[in-house]
Design a protein around this motif. Structure first.
Motif, PDB file in Angstrom:
ATOM      1  N   SER A 272      40.026  35.503  28.419  1.00 61.78           N
ATOM      2  CA  SER A 272      39.495  34.288  29.066  1.00 61.78           C
ATOM      3  C   SER A 272      39.258  33.236  28.006  1.00 61.78           C
ATOM      4  CB  SER A 272      38.166  34.585  29.765  1.00 61.78           C
ATOM      5  OG  SER A 272      38.359  35.590  30.749  1.00 61.78           O
TER       6      SER A 272
ATOM      7  N   VAL B  24      42.523  32.161  32.358  1.00 62.09           N
ATOM      8  CA  VAL B  24      42.686  33.536  31.899  1.00 62.09           C
ATOM      9  C   VAL B  24      44.151  33.755  31.553  1.00 62.09           C
ATOM     10  CG1 VAL B  24      42.520  35.974  32.533  1.00 62.09           C
ATOM     11  CG2 VAL B  24      40.751  34.371  33.274  1.00 62.09           C
TER      12      VAL B  24
ATOM     13  N   PRO C 205      43.290  41.009  29.910  1.00 56.57           N
ATOM     14  CA  PRO C 205      42.987  39.580  30.044  1.00 56.57           C
ATOM     15  C   PRO C 205      42.192  39.007  28.864  1.00 56.57           C
ATOM     16  CG  PRO C 205      41.495  40.849  31.415  1.00 56.57           C
ATOM     17  CD  PRO C 205      42.433  41.836  30.756  1.00 56.57           C
TER      18      PRO C 205
ATOM     19  N   ASP D 123      46.847  36.724  30.775  1.00 53.52           N
ATOM     20  CA  ASP D 123      47.056  38.171  30.915  1.00 53.52           C
ATOM     21  C   ASP D 123      48.171  38.627  29.989  1.00 53.52           C
ATOM     22  OD1 ASP D 123      45.180  38.994  32.874  1.00 53.52           O
ATOM     23  OD2 ASP D 123      46.394  38.050  34.425  1.00 53.52           O
TER      24      ASP D 123
END
Length: 115
Positions: A108, A54, A106, A56
């Motif tokens: 992914s 992930v 976020p 951010d």
């Protein structure tokens, strides 16, 4: 910046890289032989890594820009200055962008390592 993804002139610099996980499928093959208790074995190395992480971002615009860049058909170089075992060249197998609503943006990434 501890983590970054680079492809050509495109650079993605998240605030953090988290939730990293990877798998490696085994390459060794077992060949059962009729009438024998023991199988023949062909030893081969494990495959390259596949997994997810992930990224951010601080803003919605930065997360959307990263999502759009990661959706292109290129090979990425992941570099991490603090966790160098994560460094690799990879392709993106899937991207999910979440609107967390808590100041966290976020993205992914599902990846597959390439040589």
């Amino acid at each position: 910046m501890p983590a970054q993804l680079i492809s050509g002139s495109t650079k993605i610099m998240p605030t953090t890289l988290s939730e990293y996980s990877s798998d490696q499928d085994g390459g060794t093959i077992m060949h059962p032989i009729l009438g024998r208790a023991a199988a023949d074995v062909t030893l081969r190395p494990a495959s390259l890594r596949t997994g997810s992480f992930v990224l951010d971002f601080r803003t919605e615009a930065a997360s959307e820009s990263a999502r759009a860049a990661l959706a292109t058909a290129v090979v990425w170089t992941l570099s991490h200055t603090e966790q160098t075992t994560l460094n690799m060249r990879c392709i993106v197998r899937g991207v999910t962008r979440e609107v967390a609503g808590n100041g966290r943006w976020p993205v992914s990434v599902r990846f597959e390592e390439v040589a």
